[in-house]
Design an enzyme around this catalytic site. Structure first.
Site, PDB file in Angstrom:
ATOM      1  N   ASN A   1       0.735  -1.064  -0.014  1.00 25.32           N
ATOM      2  CA  ASN A   1      -0.083  -0.078   0.119  1.00 25.32           C
ATOM      3  C   ASN A   1       0.869   1.173   0.074  1.00 25.32           C
ATOM      4  O   ASN A   1       2.110   1.290   0.336  1.00 25.32           O
ATOM      5  CB  ASN A   1      -0.999   0.005   1.217  1.00 25.32           C
ATOM      6  CG  ASN A   1      -0.346  -0.192   2.723  1.00 25.32           C
ATOM      7  OD1 ASN A   1       0.580  -1.041   2.758  1.00 25.32           O
ATOM      8  ND2 ASN A   1      -1.102   0.660   3.552  1.00 25.32           N
TER       9      ASN A   1
ATOM     10  N   GLU B   1      -2.978  -4.763  -2.882  1.00 23.69           N
ATOM     11  CA  GLU B   1      -3.484  -5.516  -4.228  1.00 23.69           C
ATOM     12  C   GLU B   1      -3.511  -4.700  -5.248  1.00 23.69           C
ATOM     13  O   GLU B   1      -3.162  -5.313  -6.342  1.00 23.69           O
ATOM     14  CB  GLU B   1      -4.963  -5.856  -3.671  1.00 23.69           C
ATOM     15  CG  GLU B   1      -5.179  -6.819  -2.418  1.00 23.69           C
ATOM     16  CD  GLU B   1      -5.371  -6.124  -1.277  1.00 23.69           C
ATOM     17  OE1 GLU B   1      -5.685  -6.565  -0.097  1.00 23.69           O
ATOM     18  OE2 GLU B   1      -4.980  -4.797  -1.150  1.00 23.69           O
TER      19      GLU B   1
END
Length: 130
Positions: free
Chosen positions: A41, A54
């Site tokens: 992130n 992701e």
């Protein structure tokens, strides 16, 4: 084979840029040809803007040529058995299949394995837009 995917996600998590939430996350995707794409992130000052681990992994996956995703691993530093957020579930579902394995990890390895279909049973499908 999921342990090496866990290690890729954990290595990515160590590179997270999370100065605002203090919540580092790592993710890794494996394709059927064995390639692994990972991401962390990344937060920006206009928090909560930024992107999830992701999403970063998916960016590397797309830029690397894609392929069939066979399994995914996700890990967070401060939360055992973290799951992808709702937005990332939808993003992953765009490129994975309902039977794709999703490994939820803690600092030691895989804690639980579910499928993308279990995580997002009624995801929005792009084929209806065609």
């Amino acid at each position: 084979m999921s342990h090496d995917l866990f290690l890729a996600a954990k290595t990515a998590m160590a590179k997270a840029y999370a100065p605002y939430s203090k919540f580092p996350v790592g993710a890794a995707l494996r394709c059927d040809d064995g390639r692994v794409f990972s991401g962390a992130n990344i937060e920006v000052a206009s928090y909560p803007e930024g992107w999830c681990a992701e999403t970063t992994a998916l960016g590397h996956y797309i830029m690397g040529g894609g392929g069939k995703i066979t399994e995914i691993a996700v890990i967070a530093e401060r939360m055992p058995k973290v799951t992808p957020c709702g937005g990332c579930r939808q993003r992953l579902a765009e490129f994975a299949r309902p039977d794709t394995k999703l490994h939820l990890c803690d600092e030691n390895g895989v804690v639980e394995t579910v499928t993308m279909g279990e995580m997002l049973p009624y995801g929005f499908a792009g084929d209806i837009l065609k």
